[in-house]
Structure formats: structure tokens, C-alpha cells
Design a protein around this motif. Structure first.
Motif, PDB file in Angstrom:
ATOM      1  N   TYR A 138     -36.990   1.544 -77.597  1.00 41.49           N
ATOM      2  CA  TYR A 138     -37.147   0.227 -76.952  1.00 41.49           C
ATOM      3  C   TYR A 138     -35.752  -0.338 -77.395  1.00 41.49           C
ATOM      4  O   TYR A 138     -34.515  -0.588 -76.528  1.00 41.49           O
ATOM      5  CB  TYR A 138     -38.184  -0.341 -76.617  1.00 41.49           C
ATOM      6  CG  TYR A 138     -38.912  -1.203 -75.770  1.00 41.49           C
ATOM      7  CD1 TYR A 138     -38.732  -1.176 -73.914  1.00 41.49           C
ATOM      8  CD2 TYR A 138     -38.835  -2.448 -76.201  1.00 41.49           C
ATOM      9  CE1 TYR A 138     -39.108  -1.863 -73.703  1.00 41.49           C
ATOM     10  CE2 TYR A 138     -38.774  -3.433 -74.917  1.00 41.49           C
ATOM     11  CZ  TYR A 138     -39.193  -3.250 -73.726  1.00 41.49           C
ATOM     12  OH  TYR A 138     -39.780  -4.195 -73.083  1.00 41.49           O
ATOM     13  N   SER A 178     -39.621   6.085 -74.467  1.00 38.43           N
ATOM     14  CA  SER A 178     -39.801   4.191 -74.487  1.00 38.43           C
ATOM     15  C   SER A 178     -38.031   3.955 -74.995  1.00 38.43           C
ATOM     16  O   SER A 178     -38.065   2.281 -74.308  1.00 38.43           O
ATOM     17  CB  SER A 178     -39.747   3.872 -76.180  1.00 38.43           C
ATOM     18  OG  SER A 178     -41.108   5.043 -76.179  1.00 38.43           O
ATOM     19  N   MET A 191     -38.673   3.019 -71.009  1.00 42.13           N
ATOM     20  CA  MET A 191     -38.868   1.745 -70.277  1.00 42.13           C
ATOM     21  C   MET A 191     -37.715   0.700 -71.033  1.00 42.13           C
ATOM     22  O   MET A 191     -37.626  -0.539 -70.642  1.00 42.13           O
ATOM     23  CB  MET A 191     -40.197   1.946 -71.980  1.00 42.13           C
ATOM     24  CG  MET A 191     -41.302   2.673 -70.805  1.00 42.13           C
ATOM     25  SD  MET A 191     -42.198   2.983 -72.529  1.00 42.13           S
ATOM     26  CE  MET A 191     -43.403   0.718 -72.097  1.00 42.13           C
ATOM     27  N   ALA A 207     -36.994  -2.481 -68.685  1.00 47.25           N
ATOM     28  CA  ALA A 207     -36.758  -3.597 -69.310  1.00 47.25           C
ATOM     29  C   ALA A 207     -35.791  -4.420 -68.862  1.00 47.25           C
ATOM     30  O   ALA A 207     -35.802  -6.069 -68.672  1.00 47.25           O
ATOM     31  CB  ALA A 207     -37.761  -4.206 -70.684  1.00 47.25           C
ATOM     32  N   PHE A 212     -45.118  -4.914 -71.870  1.00 46.63           N
ATOM     33  CA  PHE A 212     -44.659  -3.164 -71.821  1.00 46.63           C
ATOM     34  C   PHE A 212     -45.931  -3.085 -72.224  1.00 46.63           C
ATOM     35  O   PHE A 212     -46.871  -3.508 -72.707  1.00 46.63           O
ATOM     36  CB  PHE A 212     -44.068  -2.791 -72.795  1.00 46.63           C
ATOM     37  CG  PHE A 212     -43.793  -2.974 -74.277  1.00 46.63           C
ATOM     38  CD1 PHE A 212     -44.825  -2.352 -75.078  1.00 46.63           C
ATOM     39  CD2 PHE A 212     -43.402  -4.169 -74.880  1.00 46.63           C
ATOM     40  CE1 PHE A 212     -45.293  -2.577 -76.056  1.00 46.63           C
ATOM     41  CE2 PHE A 212     -43.708  -5.038 -75.995  1.00 46.63           C
ATOM     42  CZ  PHE A 212     -45.006  -4.305 -76.962  1.00 46.63           C
ATOM     43  N   SER A 270     -47.181   0.292 -74.016  1.00 48.64           N
ATOM     44  CA  SER A 270     -47.130   1.781 -74.666  1.00 48.64           C
ATOM     45  C   SER A 270     -47.934   2.264 -75.201  1.00 48.64           C
ATOM     46  O   SER A 270     -48.104   3.540 -75.038  1.00 48.64           O
ATOM     47  CB  SER A 270     -46.357   0.544 -76.073  1.00 48.64           C
ATOM     48  OG  SER A 270     -46.834   0.317 -76.988  1.00 48.64           O
TER      49      SER A 270
END
Ligand code: NAD
Ligand code: ZN
Length: 358
Positions: A171, A197, A200, A204, A332, A334
Motif C-alpha cells: 500500500y 496491497s 489497493m 486508493a 481499507f 486488508s
């Protein structure tokens, strides 16, 4: 001295669950129980500077059992996360707001024993090494104070442990290291826990196109659920994947990420981002001793090639607790990365699932 179970790698390849003795924390140390994660490189004997026998594991969460003399930032009963990158707070990188790579990290100074050069673990009369100062494959471990972050007491430890390495790394690679811009195009090589990740993080950050690249098509459904707009398998094409990505996007993606750990895919990821403003972030770990040779023209035209550890500029002791709060605030999810939950005694089965791409 606490006796507890730990997964010991006496030599590369296999873990055996043993009863170990854990000596109490000395000055500046504390003890936390923890949850395990994958340390395949270490088990294959290809992690740089590691020493056997060792208790692996570096992605955990736990509760402070006791603290050594002089420890002030946490106390018995606190929820904590041991960190694979310390934050000593004193070195020049810790004082630089753009760096999260503390000079006390393993690549600069091996962390096979605690800072006072002794180990707290023993088994069958033998001293056992620590791994990255955290050794989370143990019910109790001892870590230096500056290698642990205090987290929200409400955080479910069996879920947020992912934030101790894999999630934060991927991330943060998108948000901090690449600084992905809204409307941009991204390619993510490798759709394991780390690559997903990254997906993601790209989502974002507002990327408009996120292309997942993996040789295991079973990873595509989850990648799409998390934000990938396209997923491709390099084995479905005759030509190199960098050419496929360049054709798909016109001139190459704005940001590419390698979350596999192979030299050939690192070069392919670099060549997949556009030749002028493209940014390629190396996230995967290579076997110790690996070398890459590239045509320098790849960089001459302006491309940027970067590496990242544990989320780029996120200072671990300050930022991991903020990420845990973000998890609790549902910024988020996870939890979508969790595929299996196994009891500690089945630690080797966990590695078999990892090797099988499950
Ligand atoms: P993983 O094994 O779960 O995922 C790797 C993925 O890559 C798998 O889905 C696999 O199918 C895919 N893959 C393998 N070979 C491929 C190829 N030739 N082309 C396309 N896809 C291929 O691993 P992970 O836990 O997600 O970790 C990924 C990498 O990130 C590892 O190298 C790990 O050591 C590294 N890592 C780095 C940091 C850091 O701080 N930089 C932190 C954590 C992990
Ligand atoms: Zn430091």
C-alpha cells in the motif's frame, strides 16, 4: 524465563515446532506474543546475513507481557506490533522525514542477535538466533523498544498483523514511494499479498487503470475485487510482457511495481513504464547475491527506478499505529487478503500453501 512453543529453523528448509526458553527482557526490551507469516526466503537459505538456527517470522501482533528496565513507551498489557524495520529515532535517516530506513535495519547491521549481541532464545541447550529482531514465529519473543509500535487496544491482532509488513509495504509503495496520481495507469507484477496491497494503494490513490500481471490466473478474481481493471498472464502471449503493456497503454504505464522478487520481472517492470516520466518501484526481494544488468538507455530518457521497504516514507513506530486506526475506521479492508487461518502447530502447512500459490 518463559517456556513456550516456537517454530525453529535449525537449518534452511524446514521449521520444527519446539519448546523453547525465552529469557526475560533486559534493559530497553519488551516481550510480546505474536502471529506468524511467510519467511520463505529465510527458509530457503537465501536471506542476506541470516544465521541458523533461527526463529523466523516478522509480521506479527501481540500483547506486552513485560518490559525491561528503562522502557517507557509501553507497558505490560499494551497491544503492539513488532516491526521488521526499527525506528531508532536518532540516526540521520530517522531524522530525515523522507526516509523510513533506519540505519539499525538488518541490511546495515544484521539483527540475528539483539543489540547487546546476545540472544534471548534457547532450545535443547543451544542458543537460537533472532530474525530481524522480531522472530514472530514464537508464542513469546523479546524485541528492542524501538522495534515495536503501540497500537489501538481495539485492533483484532489476528487481522492487523498483516499491517506489520505485507499490507503496509504494498500500500505504501503505491502511495508514498511511487506517489501514484489520480487518473494514472499502473501495472502490478505479482498478485500475492504484497502485490494485491499495491493494487489497493493504486486504487486508493485514484489510478484509472490498474493492470495486474501474474502467471497464476487464480489470483485474478481477488485482484479485480480489490481494484485491478485488467489482469494478464505473461504465458498467454508470444511477445515479452513489457511490449504487451506498452501496446495496451500507448507508451507504457505511468507506474509499474514488481512484487515477485525475480530479476527478469524487475527488468520487465522497468521497461513497462513510459520512457520519460514512468516510475518503476522494486518491491520484491531478490535472493542474496543477485545482480541485474540493464540497457542504460532504459533510464537515460527519464524513467525513475526506485526501491521501497515497509511502506516507503512511513516511519514505522509512528505510521503503523495510524494505519491500524485506518483499518478500524474501515478506510481499507486488508481482511480481504486473508486466505487461510491455521493453528501454530501447522506452520509448515502454511508454507506449503504459499509455495502452491494458494
Ligand atoms: P507471494 O508468493 O504471495 O506472491 C508472489 C506472486 O508472484 C504470486 O502470485 C506468483 O504467482 C507471482 N509470480 C511468480 N513468478 C511470476 C512471474 N514470472 N511473472 C508474474 N508473476 C509471477 O509473495 P508476497 O508475500 O506477495 O511477496 C512478494 C515479494 O515481496 C517477495 O519477494 C517478498 O519477499 C517481497 N517483500 C518485500 C518487502 C519490502 O519491504 N520491500 C516486504 C514484504 C515482502
Ligand atoms: Zn534510525
Amino acid at each position: 524465563v518463559i517456556r513456550c512453543r516456537a517454530a525453529v529453523a535449525w537449518a534452511p528448509s524446514k521449521l520444527s515446532v519446539e519448546e523453547v526458553e525465552v529469557a526475560p527482557p533486559k534493559a530497553g526490551e519488551l516481550v510480546a506474543s505474536s502471529i506468524c507469516r511467510t519467511d520463505e526466503y529465510l527458509l530457503q537459505g537465501s536471506f542476506p546475513n541470516a544465521e541458523f538456527p533461527v526463529i523466523p517470522g516478522h509480521e506479527g501482533a501481540g500483547i506486552v507481557e513485560s518490559v525491561g528496565e528503562g522502557v517507557t513507551s509501553m507497558k505490560s498489557g499494551d497491544n503492539v506490533m513488532p516491526l521488521s524495520i526499527p525506528q531508532c529515532g536518532e540516526c540521520s535517516f530517522c531524522r530525515n522525514p523522507e526516509s523510513n530506513y533506519c540505519q539499525k535495519s538488518h541490511i546495515s547491521e544484521p539483527q540475528n542477535v539483539l543489540p547487546d549481541k546476545t540472544t534471548r532464545f534457547s532450545c535443547k541447550g543451544k542458543q537460537i538466533h533472532h530474525f530481524l529482531w522480531v522472530s514472530t514465529f514464537a508464542e513469546y519473543t523479546v524485541v528492542p523498544e524501538y522495534t515495536v509500535a503501540k497500537i489501538d487496544a481495539a485492533a483484532p491482532l489476528d487481522k492487523v498483523c498483516l499491517l506489520g509488513c505485507g499490507f503496509s509495504t504494498g500500500y505504501g509503495a503505491a502511495i508514498n514511494t511511487a506517489k501514484v496520481k489520480p487518473g494514472s495507469t499502473c501495472a502490478v507484477f505479482g498478485l500475492g499479498g504484497v502485490g494485491l496491497s499495491v493494487v489497493m494503494g493504486c486504487k486508493a490513490a485514484g489510478a484509472s487503470r490498474i493492470i495486474g500481471v501474474d502467471i497464476n490466473k487464480d489470483k485474478f478474481a481477488k485482484a479485480k475485487e480489490l481494484g485491478a481493471t485488467d489482469c494478464i498472464n505473461p504465458r498467454d502471449f508470444q511477445k515479452p510482457i513489457q511490449e504487451v503493456l506498452t501496446e495496451m497503454t500507448g507508451h507504457g504505464v505511468d507506474y509499474s511495481f514488481e512484487a515477485i522478487g525475480h530479476t527478469d520481472t524487475m527488468i520487465a517492470a522497468l521497461a513497462s513504464c513510459n520512457m520519460s516520466t514512468g516510475v518503476c518501484v522494486m518491491v520484491g526481494d531478490l535472493d542474496s547475491g543477485s545482480e541485474i544488468s540493464i540497457n542504460p538507455t532504459l533510464l537515460l530518457t527519464g524513467r525513475t527506478w526506485k526501491g521501497t521497504v515497509l511502506g516507503g516514507s512511513w516511519k514505522p513506530r509512528e505510521c503503523i499505529p495510524k494505519l491500524v486506526s485506518g483499518y478500524l475506521e474501515k478506510k481499507f479492508n486488508s481482511d480481504l487478503l486473508i486466505t487461510h487461518t491455521l493453528p501454530f502447530a501447522k506452520v509448515n502447512e502454511g508454507f506449503e500453501l504459499l509455495r502452491a500459490g494458494k
